[in-house]
Design a protein around this motif. Structure first.
Motif, PDB file in Angstrom:
ATOM      1  N   MET A 193       7.399  -6.372  10.725  1.00 24.75           N
ATOM      2  CA  MET A 193       6.908  -5.078  10.238  1.00 24.75           C
ATOM      3  C   MET A 193       7.359  -4.860   8.808  1.00 24.75           C
ATOM      4  O   MET A 193       8.421  -5.324   8.406  1.00 24.75           O
ATOM      5  CB  MET A 193       7.420  -3.958  11.119  1.00 24.75           C
ATOM      6  CG  MET A 193       8.926  -3.872  11.196  1.00 24.75           C
ATOM      7  SD  MET A 193       9.455  -2.392  12.024  1.00 24.75           S
ATOM      8  CE  MET A 193       9.748  -3.003  13.650  1.00 24.75           C
ATOM      9  N   ASN A 194       6.515  -4.198   8.063  1.00 27.09           N
ATOM     10  CA  ASN A 194       6.885  -3.903   6.686  1.00 27.09           C
ATOM     11  C   ASN A 194       6.311  -2.582   6.248  1.00 27.09           C
ATOM     12  O   ASN A 194       5.166  -2.270   6.543  1.00 27.09           O
ATOM     13  CB  ASN A 194       6.353  -4.989   5.748  1.00 27.09           C
ATOM     14  CG  ASN A 194       7.295  -6.160   5.689  1.00 27.09           C
ATOM     15  OD1 ASN A 194       8.406  -6.035   5.196  1.00 27.09           O
ATOM     16  ND2 ASN A 194       6.872  -7.275   6.239  1.00 27.09           N
ATOM     17  N   SER A 195       7.116  -1.842   5.531  1.00 21.96           N
ATOM     18  CA  SER A 195       6.623  -0.639   4.892  1.00 21.96           C
ATOM     19  C   SER A 195       6.823  -0.827   3.400  1.00 21.96           C
ATOM     20  O   SER A 195       7.937  -1.039   2.939  1.00 21.96           O
ATOM     21  CB  SER A 195       7.407   0.574   5.389  1.00 21.96           C
ATOM     22  OG  SER A 195       6.996   1.710   4.669  1.00 21.96           O
ATOM     23  N   SER A 219       6.117   0.763  -0.340  1.00 23.47           N
ATOM     24  CA  SER A 219       5.639   1.808  -1.242  1.00 23.47           C
ATOM     25  C   SER A 219       5.319   1.146  -2.556  1.00 23.47           C
ATOM     26  O   SER A 219       6.186   0.494  -3.145  1.00 23.47           O
ATOM     27  CB  SER A 219       6.732   2.849  -1.495  1.00 23.47           C
ATOM     28  OG  SER A 219       6.943   3.592  -0.353  1.00 23.47           O
ATOM     29  N   LYS A 274       1.167   3.925   0.047  1.00 20.38           N
ATOM     30  CA  LYS A 274       2.071   3.624   1.164  1.00 20.38           C
ATOM     31  C   LYS A 274       1.368   2.630   2.081  1.00 20.38           C
ATOM     32  O   LYS A 274       0.328   2.937   2.651  1.00 20.38           O
ATOM     33  CB  LYS A 274       2.380   4.898   1.959  1.00 20.38           C
ATOM     34  CG  LYS A 274       2.976   6.014   1.117  1.00 20.38           C
ATOM     35  CD  LYS A 274       4.367   5.677   0.657  1.00 20.38           C
ATOM     36  CE  LYS A 274       4.922   6.761  -0.254  1.00 20.38           C
ATOM     37  NZ  LYS A 274       6.200   6.357  -0.871  1.00 20.38           N
ATOM     38  N   CYS A 305       1.751   0.138   5.297  1.00 16.39           N
ATOM     39  CA  CYS A 305       2.545  -0.257   6.458  1.00 16.39           C
ATOM     40  C   CYS A 305       1.762  -1.292   7.255  1.00 16.39           C
ATOM     41  O   CYS A 305       0.553  -1.138   7.452  1.00 16.39           O
ATOM     42  CB  CYS A 305       2.814   0.932   7.377  1.00 16.39           C
ATOM     43  SG  CYS A 305       3.666   2.308   6.589  1.00 16.39           S
ATOM     44  N   SER A 306       2.445  -2.328   7.698  1.00 15.69           N
ATOM     45  CA  SER A 306       1.783  -3.251   8.614  1.00 15.69           C
ATOM     46  C   SER A 306       2.812  -3.814   9.570  1.00 15.69           C
ATOM     47  O   SER A 306       4.003  -3.882   9.260  1.00 15.69           O
ATOM     48  CB  SER A 306       1.051  -4.359   7.857  1.00 15.69           C
ATOM     49  OG  SER A 306       1.965  -5.268   7.304  1.00 15.69           O
ATOM     50  N   PRO A 323       0.743   6.864   6.719  1.00 16.48           N
ATOM     51  CA  PRO A 323       1.990   6.436   7.362  1.00 16.48           C
ATOM     52  C   PRO A 323       2.352   7.248   8.604  1.00 16.48           C
ATOM     53  O   PRO A 323       3.022   6.740   9.501  1.00 16.48           O
ATOM     54  CB  PRO A 323       3.042   6.640   6.261  1.00 16.48           C
ATOM     55  CG  PRO A 323       2.473   7.692   5.375  1.00 16.48           C
ATOM     56  CD  PRO A 323       0.985   7.478   5.394  1.00 16.48           C
ATOM     57  N   GLU A 324       1.880   8.500   8.668  1.00 17.81           N
ATOM     58  CA  GLU A 324       2.401   9.412   9.695  1.00 17.81           C
ATOM     59  C   GLU A 324       2.059   8.992  11.126  1.00 17.81           C
ATOM     60  O   GLU A 324       2.666   9.466  12.068  1.00 17.81           O
ATOM     61  CB  GLU A 324       1.930  10.844   9.418  1.00 17.81           C
ATOM     62  CG  GLU A 324       0.431  11.074   9.458  1.00 17.81           C
ATOM     63  CD  GLU A 324      -0.297  10.733   8.160  1.00 17.81           C
ATOM     64  OE1 GLU A 324       0.311  10.121   7.263  1.00 17.81           O
ATOM     65  OE2 GLU A 324      -1.496  11.049   8.059  1.00 17.81           O
ATOM     66  N   THR A 329       2.136   5.708  12.086  1.00 20.20           N
ATOM     67  CA  THR A 329       2.554   4.319  12.307  1.00 20.20           C
ATOM     68  C   THR A 329       3.703   4.169  13.305  1.00 20.20           C
ATOM     69  O   THR A 329       3.817   3.130  13.949  1.00 20.20           O
ATOM     70  CB  THR A 329       2.962   3.640  10.984  1.00 20.20           C
ATOM     71  OG1 THR A 329       3.974   4.432  10.359  1.00 20.20           O
ATOM     72  CG2 THR A 329       1.774   3.489  10.060  1.00 20.20           C
TER      73      THR A 329
END
Lengths: 416, 147
Positions: free
Chosen positions: A314-316, A318, A323, A325-326, A365-366, A368
């Motif tokens: 997983m990665n976030s 910025s 933003k 995320c995956s 993002p909210e 994820t």
């Protein structure tokens, strides 16, 4: 009990906390090869973007080590002798241990490019490298970043914030090939191009000229005051290898983070741990995992039997104002893809046999957290439910009800 | 310690959000001041899906993914077990957001900074949401109690 930890990164800090949760007395020694204390590696890009605002990037302060009664030795470990349970340092000192943790992390992959030995060609991996770039930045305008992984992207972002012109080179046909699908990467590429980044895909660096130019395999020449090589990382397994501890790409550990030697443990970027989605043991060099693994390894070194239940990729990220995320598996056999896109927002879900396997979320993002945990806990939710979730416009309130019900059953989090 | 939401009792009135917002950012519980003059932001959001509603608040987990995952050390647990954010240290990487199983740790729609329930640790008495819920749908519990 004498604990010895090689490395002073995130896993080492986790291990100290793990050991001390069980053993308040045993002596803990950390070998700090970088001699810079325990800092957060991903924050070096923040430091470079604003050295004043981000001058303190310590992950744990010196007070922490004092309170936990940890002895820090600034030196490199040279040689490990598992039979004598002895570690030799580069200053000639020899240390004995009862339990040893290899938390040696990873190191940048070097590319055999002619000219790469010049002083203005750098990796972007250590605080020292970030400081060296900062010290020379007045003379830098044109920057070539080789590799569009997380490190390359964050280096490019920091330098663009400092007013440099960015040429971003990626040998594959898309940006962030490990984190994004081709479609998601195109959306990001358009955004970065609009910010003035020069993005070059499908090309490699072949030569770095001494007169501040780099050459690509298409023979195109690009001016460069600074070249950053961010072509991936590999686990630092040399110490383990030489000590005949079993290694593959990383150090092989069991679910208690024990290596092939009963008294040697490994955790963090250097260890191969269970990827829940693939079912295989892999190097998953990610900060949150490093802390958790270090913590569990520490507990187990102190006599517990806490198994690792595995993790997911997983990665976030910025990046400027975006933003990204995956998580999980973004490709593979038999995956069903669902996607949703609106202006600069994108969501892609990868589903196989009622199980969410992966997702990519750009500027949304909210939602994820529940997606990550659906994958991590293998919560079965049919694709039709995810279709409804997307059709209504992906929002937290539309997360399938099954998720919340299962989460309540798992109860592994909210149990305080 | 955490606030438990009982969906069966929840009327969906969203007073919890209003008082949550007014309790933070220096409004000291003054609802009029917060909503007439300021830019109030509730930490916990009411999730409404058809007839079902509940406040999506923080569990202050024992094994808290947000705390493990925070890259800058900005997420901390205080001596009472309350997980809170040191805004000075937060670099807005959003790792905590993608780790929170409840989707509770979230970015502010207005500023993008990370906000979450801190059980009103800067004020006296029960958390504002619990104090002002008109139908007893929120309660503060300290043990393993779940609903």
């Amino acid at each position: 009990m004498k604990y010895l930890i090689v490395g002073n990164g995130i896993a080492a800090c986790g291990a100290v906390e793990g050991i001390r949760s069980k053993d308040k007395e045993g002596g803990i020694t950390i070998i700090d090869g970088e001699k810079r204390g325990a800092y957060t590696r991903p924050l070096i890009s923040y430091y470079l973007s604003d050295p004043h605002l981000y001058r303190d990037i310590n992950y744990r302060s010196l007070d922490f080590f004092r309170e936990q009664q940890v002895k820090l030795i600034p030196a490199r470990a040279l040689h490990l002798d598992p039979a004598l349970k002895r570690l030799t340092l580069d200053d000639g000192r020899q240390l004995s241990y009862d339990k040893l943790l290899l938390a040696t992390g990873s190191t940048p992959v070097q590319l055999p490019i002619p000219g790469a030995e010049q002083a203005w060609v750098k990796n972007f991996y250590t605080l020292q490298e970030a400081e060296e770039i900062q010290d020379e930045l007045e003379k830098v305008q044109e920057v070539v970043v080789v590799g569009s992984g997380l490190i390359g992207m964050k280096a490019a972002e920091a330098l663009s914030k400092r007013g440099c012109s960015i040429h971003l080179l990626e040998k594959e046909s898309q940006l962030l090939p490990r984190q994004l699908s081709p479609g998601a990467a195109r959306l990001l590429q358009d955004y970065l191009s609009r910010q003035g980044w020069d993005i070059i895909l499908g090309e490699e660096l072949t030569l770095i000229h001494p007169d501040h130019k780099v050459e690509l395999n298409s023979h195109r020449l690009i001016p460069a005051d600074l070249v950053i090589i961010a072509a991936g990382t590999r686990p630092q397994i040399e110490l383990a290898q030489e000590a005949q501890v079993k290694v593959n790409r990383g150090i092989v550990v069991d679910s208690y983070f024990r290596t092939s030697d009963d008294n040697i443990y490994a955790a963090g970027d250097v260890a191969e741990t269970l990827n829940i989605v693939s079912g295989k043991h892999e190097v998953m060099a990610l900060l949150p995992h490093a802390h958790q693994e270090g913590y569990l390894a520490g507990c187990n070194m102190a006599g517990c039997n806490y198994p690792d239940t595995g993790n997911i990729l997983m990665n976030s990220l910025s990046l400027l104002s975006w933003k990204i995320c995956s998580a999980g598996a973004l490709e593979g056999q038999g995956l069903e893809f669902l996607s949703w896109c609106r202006k600069e927002q994108l969501l892609e879900l990868m589903i196989k046999d009622n199980y969410l396997q992966g997702y990519i979320a750009i500027n949304i993002p909210e939602i994820t957290g529940p997606l990550t945990n659906t994958i991590r806990h293998k919560i079965s939710i049919p694709a039709s439910k995810w279709e409804e979730f997307i059709a209504e416009g992906p929002a937290l309130k539309h997360i399938p009800l099954t998720y919340w019900q299962e989460l309540r059953r798992i109860e592994s989090y909210g149990s305080n | 310690m955490k606030v438990i939401a009982i969906p069966e009792y929840c009327l969906g009135c969203a007073l919890c959000e209003i008082y949550c917002a007014a309790e933070h950012d220096g409004y000291q519980g003054q609802v009029l001041k917060a909503f007439k003059k300021g830019q109030p932001e509730p930490r916990s959001l009411l999730l409404v899906n058809g007839p079902v509603s509940r406040l999506n608040t923080c569990r202050h987990c024992d094994d808290a993914p947000c705390l493990h995952g925070c890259i800058s050390g900005a997420i901390k647990r205080d001596e009472e077990g309350i997980i809170h954010i040191d805004e000075q240290r937060c670099v807005l990487c959003y790792t905590c957001v993608m780790l929170c199983p409840y989707g509770h740790v979230h970015p502010s729609a207005r500023s993008g900074r990370i906000i979450k329930c801190d059980l009103c640790r800067d004020s006296e008495g029960l958390p504002a949401c619990v104090r002002h819920c008109p139908n007893g749908a929120l309660k503060l519990c300290s043990g393993r109690e779940e609903v």
